[in-house]
Design an enzyme around this catalytic site. Structure first.
Site, PDB file in Angstrom:
ATOM      1  N   TYR A 203       0.946  -1.036   0.191  1.00 43.43           N
ATOM      2  CA  TYR A 203       0.103   0.158   0.055  1.00 43.43           C
ATOM      3  C   TYR A 203       0.894   1.022  -0.005  1.00 43.43           C
ATOM      4  CZ  TYR A 203      -3.822  -3.270   0.937  1.00 43.43           C
ATOM      5  OH  TYR A 203      -5.019  -4.261   0.849  1.00 43.43           O
ATOM      6  N   ARG A 210       2.496   6.989   7.156  1.00 41.97           N
ATOM      7  CA  ARG A 210       3.253   6.314   7.988  1.00 41.97           C
ATOM      8  C   ARG A 210       4.324   7.196   8.573  1.00 41.97           C
ATOM      9  NH1 ARG A 210       1.783   1.745   4.213  1.00 41.97           N
ATOM     10  NH2 ARG A 210       3.317   2.659   2.786  1.00 41.97           N
ATOM     11  N   TYR A 229      -5.725  -3.198  11.053  1.00 40.87           N
ATOM     12  CA  TYR A 229      -5.624  -3.560   9.755  1.00 40.87           C
ATOM     13  C   TYR A 229      -4.328  -3.241   9.460  1.00 40.87           C
ATOM     14  CZ  TYR A 229     -10.898  -2.808  10.340  1.00 40.87           C
ATOM     15  OH  TYR A 229     -12.229  -2.866  10.913  1.00 40.87           O
ATOM     16  N   ASP A 301      -6.932   1.526   9.655  1.00 38.13           N
ATOM     17  CA  ASP A 301      -6.793   1.663   8.075  1.00 38.13           C
ATOM     18  C   ASP A 301      -7.489   0.555   7.350  1.00 38.13           C
ATOM     19  OD1 ASP A 301      -5.838   2.385   5.783  1.00 38.13           O
ATOM     20  OD2 ASP A 301      -4.063   1.667   5.955  1.00 38.13           O
ATOM     21  N   CYS A 341     -10.507   4.258   2.728  1.00 32.09           N
ATOM     22  CA  CYS A 341     -10.114   4.390   1.027  1.00 32.09           C
ATOM     23  C   CYS A 341     -11.387   4.228   0.222  1.00 32.09           C
ATOM     24  CB  CYS A 341      -8.808   3.298   0.858  1.00 32.09           C
ATOM     25  SG  CYS A 341      -9.656   1.594   1.423  1.00 32.09           S
TER      26      CYS A 341
HETATM   27  N1  SAH Z   1      -2.412  -0.043   6.910  1.00 37.93           N
HETATM   28  C1  SAH Z   1      -1.825  -1.060   5.866  1.00 37.93           C
HETATM   29  C2  SAH Z   1      -2.581  -1.275   4.792  1.00 37.93           C
HETATM   30  C3  SAH Z   1      -4.087  -1.919   5.233  1.00 37.93           C
HETATM   31  S1  SAH Z   1      -4.970  -2.673   4.046  1.00 37.93           S
HETATM   32  C4  SAH Z   1      -0.565  -0.359   5.351  1.00 37.93           C
HETATM   33  O1  SAH Z   1      -0.107   0.725   5.677  1.00 37.93           O
HETATM   34  O2  SAH Z   1       0.350  -0.944   4.492  1.00 37.93           O
HETATM   35  C5  SAH Z   1      -6.265  -3.321   5.010  1.00 37.93           C
HETATM   36  C6  SAH Z   1      -6.036  -4.827   5.565  1.00 37.93           C
HETATM   37  O3  SAH Z   1      -7.223  -5.025   6.416  1.00 37.93           O
HETATM   38  C7  SAH Z   1      -5.673  -5.679   4.706  1.00 37.93           C
HETATM   39  O4  SAH Z   1      -4.403  -6.393   5.311  1.00 37.93           O
HETATM   40  C8  SAH Z   1      -6.754  -7.011   5.217  1.00 37.93           C
HETATM   41  O5  SAH Z   1      -5.990  -8.401   5.386  1.00 37.93           O
HETATM   42  C9  SAH Z   1      -7.061  -6.402   6.449  1.00 37.93           C
HETATM   43  N2  SAH Z   1      -8.515  -6.884   6.752  1.00 37.93           N
HETATM   44  C10 SAH Z   1      -9.775  -6.689   6.020  1.00 37.93           C
HETATM   45  N3  SAH Z   1     -10.668  -6.916   6.712  1.00 37.93           N
HETATM   46  C11 SAH Z   1     -10.458  -7.273   8.088  1.00 37.93           C
HETATM   47  C12 SAH Z   1     -11.150  -7.443   9.374  1.00 37.93           C
HETATM   48  N4  SAH Z   1     -12.257  -7.713   9.355  1.00 37.93           N
HETATM   49  N5  SAH Z   1     -10.350  -7.559  10.490  1.00 37.93           N
HETATM   50  C13 SAH Z   1      -8.984  -7.454  10.358  1.00 37.93           C
HETATM   51  N6  SAH Z   1      -8.174  -7.109   9.096  1.00 37.93           N
HETATM   52  C14 SAH Z   1      -9.005  -7.136   8.265  1.00 37.93           C
END
Ligand code: SAH
Length: 397
Positions: A203, A210, A229, A301, A341
């Site tokens: 991402y 970050r 997330y 996120d 997003c």
């Molecule tokens: N913050 C991260 C990007 C997050 S993308 C970065 O900086 O790289 C969103 C993430 O949410 C994904 O990794 C996905 O696996 C996770 N995800 C989706 N639904 C979820 C849920 N219900 N509980 C926990 N994680 C979840």
């Protein structure tokens, strides 16, 4: 050359250089999937050259609004050079960069990210698909790179009548065909896998958020951090770089958490001293509340809850719920970075949702900063739909 004739009055958005023509705007004309068409107003006046998509509600995506422009290999070479030249001027603090951001770079349906010396591309429209080989050659030429991986395994391809596809498109025989890579973002080492990672692998749009998080964690002296997330732990590495003592990363993807653990290690942090929790975030937040825990900083996120405005209402409830729980879990003076997003939820609506969450939580918070995607994911004046990532840095008061 096939022509697509618009209904009277439907020329307005193309005249404003908005690149989409919807099915309902077309009076007559059709073409094969991805075929080049001349789009004209009801009176035959030229409006745009575009790619026809027979199965999508977005029937034509414009390549150019210039009648004299030929849509050929030289056209794609020029657009890709322009996209690369823009990135070169942005001062991006990483060798992981978005090189092509679809419509915003005049290349509808094409996404290309660069991870060090490997390119990772998504061909998401019939037009981009039709020119795939030409684009692949032009990408290598524009960047001087040799390896290009294709991640056209996105579900939006179905709307265009295209099958999902992934694999090496160029240079698969080089470097042992390895898809495990690493980038250096704001000085941090981050491993990723172009074949197994989400989207094109990582991402990149959150790069500068970050970095900002690391600064705020340091400035505010945050010791305990909950990264929800977390994916591969980008915000977790940032928290530790900012001086956090105890970081918990929560995600529902086991492989993402394994990579998160590895990313902590790569940056010299003791991965055994931090928690990696494979769970649903909502459930985990509730559990933390039940246990009476609190955190100095929390990141939310989540994935796209509302792909389009039609999903906004349900998404709004989901956003409100997690934000309410997170605000309750914040220690007094704590920091919340919260994002959406979803294209279907604009910055204004997101602000309202989070404000509602604050009311329900009984928590007051000050907006430290409004956040958006990194500048290599540009939004153009003509195409506001391209704006998708929005966030708030909040301080509990
Ligand atoms: N913050 C991260 C990007 C997050 S993308 C970065 O900086 O790289 C969103 C993430 O949410 C994904 O990794 C996905 O696996 C996770 N995800 C989706 N639904 C979820 C849920 N219900 N509980 C926990 N994680 C979840």
């Amino acid at each position: 050359m096939k022509s697509i004739r618009l209904r009277e009055g439907k020329e307005r958005s193309l005249l404003r250089r908005h690149p989409w023509v919807f099915e309902g705007s077309i009076a007559r004309g059709s073409a094969d999937a991805g075929e080049l068409v001349r789009v004209e107003a009801h009176d035959g006046r030229f409006l745009a050259w575009g790619a026809y998509s027979s199965s999508s509600a977005i029937r034509v995506r414009a390549w150019s609004f210039d009648e004299a422009r030929r849509i050929d290999a030289a056209f794609f070479a020029e657009r890709l050079h322009q996209a690369a030249a823009l990135r070169a001027r942005l001062g991006i603090a990483s060798d992981g960069q978005r090189l092509v951001h679809g419509e915003a770079d005049g290349l509808p349906g094409l996404i290309v990210d660069r991870y060090g010396d490997v390119l990772s591309a998504q061909f998401l429209s019939a037009g981009a698909e039709r020119w795939r080989e030409t684009i692949a050659d032009a990408l290598l030429q524009a960047t001087g790179l040799h390896r290009l991986y294709e991640r056209s395994d996105a579900s939006v391809r179905a709307l265009e009548g295209l099958p999902e596809r992934s694999g090496w498109l160029r240079g698969g025989d080089l470097a042992g065909g390895s898809t495990a890579l690493a980038i250096t973002e704001h000085g941090w080492q981050l491993g990723l896998d172009v074949a197994l990672g989400h989207k094109t692998g990582y991402y990149l749009d959150q790069r500068d958020n970050r970095h900002r998080f690391a600064q705020l964690v340091r400035q505010l002296g945050c010791r305990t951090v909950l990264n929800c997330y977390s994916y591969t732990g980008g915000f977790s590495v940032a928290a530790l770089a900012g001086g956090a003592q105890q970081v918990t990363s929560v995600d529902s993807s086991g492989p993402a958490l394994a990579q998160a653990r590895d990313n902590l290690r790569r940056n010299g942090f003791d991965d055994t001293a931090h928690a990696f929790i494979d769970a649903d975030v909502n459930a985990h937040l509730r559990q933390c509340l039940a246990e009476g825990r609190s955190f100095d900083a929390i990141v939310l996120d989540p994935p796209k809850f509302a792909p389009t405005a039609a999903h906004a209402e349900r998404a709004a409830r989901a956003y409100k719920d997690i934000n309410r729980l997170a605000l309750k879990l914040l220690a007094p003076g704590g920091l919340l970075l919260t994002f959406s997003c979803s294209g279907g939820v604009n910055a204004d609506l997101f602000h309202k949702i989070v404000a509602g969450a604050g009311i329900d939580a009984g928590v007051n918070a000050a907006i430290l900063q409004r956040l958006e995607g990194a500048p290599d994911h540009p939004t153009t004046l003509e195409f506001p739909e391209g704006e998708y990532l929005k966030g708030l840095a909040l301080l509990r008061v």
